[in-house]
Design an enzyme around this catalytic site. Structure first.
Site, mmCIF file in Angstrom:
data_model
loop_
_atom_site.group_PDB
_atom_site.id
_atom_site.type_symbol
_atom_site.label_atom_id
_atom_site.label_comp_id
_atom_site.label_asym_id
_atom_site.label_seq_id
_atom_site.Cartn_x
_atom_site.Cartn_y
_atom_site.Cartn_z
ATOM 1 N N ASN A 7 0.922 -1.235 -0.147
ATOM 2 C CA ASN A 7 -0.217 -0.084 -0.271
ATOM 3 C C ASN A 7 0.912 1.152 -0.008
ATOM 4 O O ASN A 7 1.236 1.527 1.050
ATOM 5 C CB ASN A 7 -0.949 0.103 1.282
ATOM 6 C CG ASN A 7 -2.016 1.066 1.213
ATOM 7 O OD1 ASN A 7 -1.810 2.085 0.554
ATOM 8 N ND2 ASN A 7 -2.592 1.042 2.267
ATOM 9 N N ARG A 93 -2.615 -1.899 -3.403
ATOM 10 C CA ARG A 93 -3.888 -1.357 -3.075
ATOM 11 C C ARG A 93 -3.625 -0.067 -4.117
ATOM 12 O O ARG A 93 -2.825 0.483 -3.977
ATOM 13 C CB ARG A 93 -3.816 -0.757 -1.636
ATOM 14 C CG ARG A 93 -5.137 -0.208 -1.421
ATOM 15 C CD ARG A 93 -5.333 0.643 -0.076
ATOM 16 N NE ARG A 93 -6.309 1.423 0.012
ATOM 17 C CZ ARG A 93 -6.301 2.531 0.807
ATOM 18 N NH1 ARG A 93 -5.385 3.098 1.233
ATOM 19 N NH2 ARG A 93 -7.339 2.969 0.789
ATOM 20 N N HIS A 182 -13.386 2.165 0.059
ATOM 21 C CA HIS A 182 -13.692 1.289 0.974
ATOM 22 C C HIS A 182 -13.906 -0.096 0.442
ATOM 23 O O HIS A 182 -14.503 -1.012 1.360
ATOM 24 C CB HIS A 182 -14.222 1.589 2.211
ATOM 25 C CG HIS A 182 -13.926 2.596 3.083
ATOM 26 N ND1 HIS A 182 -14.629 3.425 3.506
ATOM 27 C CD2 HIS A 182 -12.747 3.182 3.520
ATOM 28 C CE1 HIS A 182 -14.047 4.285 4.416
ATOM 29 N NE2 HIS A 182 -12.747 4.108 4.276
ATOM 30 N N GLY A 212 -14.385 4.389 10.576
ATOM 31 C CA GLY A 212 -12.792 4.575 11.134
ATOM 32 C C GLY A 212 -12.893 6.102 10.896
ATOM 33 O O GLY A 212 -13.678 6.785 11.061
ATOM 34 N N ASN A 213 -11.728 6.418 10.760
ATOM 35 C CA ASN A 213 -11.512 7.940 10.309
ATOM 36 C C ASN A 213 -12.159 8.407 9.271
ATOM 37 O O ASN A 213 -12.756 9.333 9.207
ATOM 38 C CB ASN A 213 -9.836 8.163 10.235
ATOM 39 C CG ASN A 213 -9.231 8.141 11.693
ATOM 40 O OD1 ASN A 213 -9.658 8.704 12.673
ATOM 41 N ND2 ASN A 213 -7.950 7.564 11.515
ATOM 42 N N GLY A 214 -12.235 7.638 8.341
ATOM 43 C CA GLY A 214 -12.847 7.529 6.965
ATOM 44 C C GLY A 214 -14.219 6.672 7.416
ATOM 45 O O GLY A 214 -14.061 5.387 7.592
ATOM 46 N N ARG A 243 -14.034 14.945 8.148
ATOM 47 C CA ARG A 243 -14.827 15.091 6.788
ATOM 48 C C ARG A 243 -16.248 15.419 7.125
ATOM 49 O O ARG A 243 -16.756 14.694 7.940
ATOM 50 C CB ARG A 243 -14.402 14.040 5.804
ATOM 51 C CG ARG A 243 -12.995 14.007 5.253
ATOM 52 C CD ARG A 243 -13.189 12.694 4.277
ATOM 53 N NE ARG A 243 -11.805 11.787 4.804
ATOM 54 C CZ ARG A 243 -11.942 10.687 4.402
ATOM 55 N NH1 ARG A 243 -12.477 10.052 3.749
ATOM 56 N NH2 ARG A 243 -10.659 9.799 4.719
ATOM 57 N N ARG A 286 -12.667 8.109 20.649
ATOM 58 C CA ARG A 286 -12.242 7.901 22.094
ATOM 59 C C ARG A 286 -12.272 9.127 22.763
ATOM 60 O O ARG A 286 -12.955 9.419 23.687
ATOM 61 C CB ARG A 286 -11.134 7.055 22.445
ATOM 62 C CG ARG A 286 -11.233 5.772 22.127
ATOM 63 C CD ARG A 286 -9.834 4.987 21.914
ATOM 64 N NE ARG A 286 -9.335 5.392 20.332
ATOM 65 C CZ ARG A 286 -8.129 4.567 19.966
ATOM 66 N NH1 ARG A 286 -7.866 3.556 20.599
ATOM 67 N NH2 ARG A 286 -7.587 5.224 19.000
ATOM 68 N N GLU A 386 -8.456 -5.659 4.845
ATOM 69 C CA GLU A 386 -8.319 -5.225 3.558
ATOM 70 C C GLU A 386 -6.991 -5.695 2.961
ATOM 71 O O GLU A 386 -7.120 -6.307 1.766
ATOM 72 C CB GLU A 386 -8.077 -3.787 3.593
ATOM 73 C CG GLU A 386 -9.491 -3.101 3.750
ATOM 74 C CD GLU A 386 -9.406 -1.388 4.129
ATOM 75 O OE1 GLU A 386 -8.997 -1.316 5.294
ATOM 76 O OE2 GLU A 386 -9.921 -0.628 3.077
HETATM 77 P P1 ADP Z 1 -8.843 4.508 9.322
HETATM 78 O O1 ADP Z 1 -9.718 5.111 8.668
HETATM 79 O O2 ADP Z 1 -7.712 5.687 9.565
HETATM 80 O O3 ADP Z 1 -8.229 3.010 9.091
HETATM 81 P P2 ADP Z 1 -9.760 3.217 11.904
HETATM 82 O O4 ADP Z 1 -10.388 2.080 11.262
HETATM 83 O O5 ADP Z 1 -8.158 2.615 12.535
HETATM 84 O O6 ADP Z 1 -9.140 4.168 11.158
HETATM 85 O O7 ADP Z 1 -10.478 3.653 13.115
HETATM 86 C C1 ADP Z 1 -9.868 4.855 13.702
HETATM 87 C C2 ADP Z 1 -11.038 5.330 14.632
HETATM 88 O O8 ADP Z 1 -11.455 4.151 15.582
HETATM 89 C C3 ADP Z 1 -10.696 6.487 15.553
HETATM 90 O O9 ADP Z 1 -11.745 7.309 15.985
HETATM 91 C C4 ADP Z 1 -10.662 5.698 16.991
HETATM 92 O O10 ADP Z 1 -10.924 6.764 17.948
HETATM 93 C C5 ADP Z 1 -11.596 4.745 16.897
HETATM 94 N N1 ADP Z 1 -11.499 3.581 17.873
HETATM 95 C C6 ADP Z 1 -10.605 2.674 18.111
HETATM 96 N N2 ADP Z 1 -10.705 2.134 19.154
HETATM 97 C C7 ADP Z 1 -12.002 2.504 19.652
HETATM 98 C C8 ADP Z 1 -12.519 2.213 20.873
HETATM 99 N N3 ADP Z 1 -12.368 1.178 21.822
HETATM 100 N N4 ADP Z 1 -13.890 3.027 21.094
HETATM 101 C C9 ADP Z 1 -13.976 4.008 20.412
HETATM 102 N N5 ADP Z 1 -13.580 4.193 19.180
HETATM 103 C C10 ADP Z 1 -12.490 3.639 18.949
#
Ligand code: ADP
Length: 408
Positions: A7, A93, A182, A212-214, A243, A286, A386
């Site tokens: 990636n 990717r 995604h 996730g973040n996205g 976003r 979190r 992924e």
């Molecule tokens: P990306 O889109 O960068 O791959 P991830 O799928 O790793 O991101 O997701 C990141 C998000 O998941 C962050 O907002 C993080 O706070 C949230 N997160 C991770 N663990 C927890 C948890 N135990 N409770 C709530 N949110 C969580």
């Protein structure tokens, strides 16, 4: 045999090496800050006892070629890869496949030329992917490189889902339409959800939520994408970390007419300063919960806006699908945040959605059901993978097997 998954971003390369016989990831890591004076290397592997180990280093990594060279050297030192001939394929990717790619493809000069032509649609991602692809093809001339696209799974959307209601020429001449992202994750969790339900993917109607973040939501009918929440770019749809997701386009007109925003400023505002961050000043879920629990009304509102938007998408996709077998949660938030899952499911009982509060909050990991036994719609948590999906699709593409890919 083994499959290497790369990636490559503009300044980093993440990798995983899979052993095909059991699909275990036997080495994994990243090279970051490529081109800077101090590059960062995290080189992980499974030792002889199957325990994960990691070596970290900081040293200059001049370019993508040097990065992949250093990954290769590490794989050899760790005993993960003997000879290059052990590689059945390299899976790359690629975020944006535009309208041209609806399935993974073995990369040749023509594919490279098409990926170059797609750069305007994915200026932040595709140039980095191309750098990694060019280097891998030069370093491993005998190993097929396969591009696996984030957009490919969504190519089965009908025009009614992918067209914007704007003048036709913008679509036909400029390829402005909805693509979705995604896709590899939605496809992976859909296949796993079908397995959990004990059915073939073609027998399942699903709503998959990658949070996730996205974040994006996808409506899947009989194993194929019917609609998804992201559009021309990953900005459309759900409320994300930074976003905004869906927004009245006239807000942009207002901002440019009255507040002096130009295209770059709008891009920054909507992609980097909005979402949870814009609503409450924090983008990590979190931290948003910590603030909400401490009585921060803005953080509480951010969670409510996010859950409200998710409910709207679930309702809309329910209407499109007619029957929903399972609602699937994945991604960092979808997999770990039981409170958000509870907020999203609350009030959806009329749709056959009934959360088992205990199972939801149990703090378990792995694939699991969190619905009550009598619920019409299974609620599933499925950790995404992924890289594994890319590895399987890359191998299936070079061996001509169609099982795991979504050819359309
Ligand atoms: P990306 O889109 O960068 O791959 P991830 O799928 O790793 O991101 O997701 C990141 C998000 O998941 C962050 O907002 C993080 O706070 C949230 N997160 C991770 N663990 C927890 C948890 N135990 N409770 C709530 N949110 C969580």
């Amino acid at each position: 045999m083994k499959v290497l998954v790369l990636n490559s971003g503009s300044s980093s390369i993440k990798y995983q090496l899979f052993r095909v016989e059991d699909w275990s990831a036997i080495a994994f890591g990243l090279v970051a800050r490529i081109g800077e004076s101090e590059g960062e290397l995290r080189l992980g592997w499974l030792d002889a006892e199957g325990e994960p180990r990691e070596e970290r280093a900081t040293r200059a990594v001049a370019d993508h070629g040097s990065g992949i060279d250093q990954i290769l050297a590490a794989l050899r030192d760790q005993g993960a890869l003997g000879a290059v001939e052990e590689l059945a394929a390299i899976g790359h990717r690629v975020v944006h496949g535009g309208p041209d790619f609806s399935a993974p493809v073995v990369i040749d000069d023509q594919v490279v030329a098409k990926l170059h032509a797609l750069i305007p649609l994915a200026p932040l991602h595709n140039p980095g992917h191309l750098a990694g692809i060019e280097v891998a093809r030069a370093l491993f001339p005998g190993v097929p490189s396969v591009a696996v696209f984030d957009t490919a799974f969504h190519q089965s959307m009908p025009p009614s889902a992918y067209r914007y209601a704007i003048p036709e020429a913008l679509y036909s001449e400029h390829r402005i339409r909805r693509y979705g992202f995604h896709g590899t994750s939605h496809q992976y969790v859909a296949r796993r959800a079908a397995a959990v339900l004990g059915r073939a993917p073609e027998g399942c109607n699903l709503i998959t939520l990658h949070l996730g973040n996205g974040s994006s939501a996808t409506a899947i009918r009989a194993g194929r994408c019917l609609d998804t929440s992201m559009g021309l770019t990953p900005l459309e749809g759900l409320v994300m970390g930074t976003r905004c997701g869906d927004i009245d386009p006239a807000v942009l007109i207002y901002l440019s007419e009255h507040l002096g925003y130009d295209a770059a400023a709008l891009d920054h505002l909507l992609n980097r300063e909005s979402g949870l961050l814009g609503l409450c000043g924090a983008n990590d879920m979190r931290e948003v919960w910590r603030r909400a629990e401490a009585g921060d009304a803005r953080a509480e509102l951010a969670i409510e806006v996010m859950a409200h938007r998710l409910k709207k998408y679930i309702g809309a996709y329910y209407a499109l699908l007619g029957r929903v077998d399972a609602l699937v949660f994945t991604g960092g938030i979808g997999e770990n945040d039981h409170r958000l899952r509870a907020r999203v499911c609350a009030g959806l009982e009329a749709l056959g959605i009934r959360l088992d509060d205990q199972a939801n909050a149990a703090g378990a990991s792995g694939e699991r059901a969190i619905s009550t036994p009598e619920a019409q719609v299974a609620l599933l948590v499925i950790p995404t993978n992924e890289e594994l999906e890319i590895a399987r699709q890359a191998l299936a593409t070079v061996t001509g097997a169609s099982g795991d890919s979504n050819r359309s």
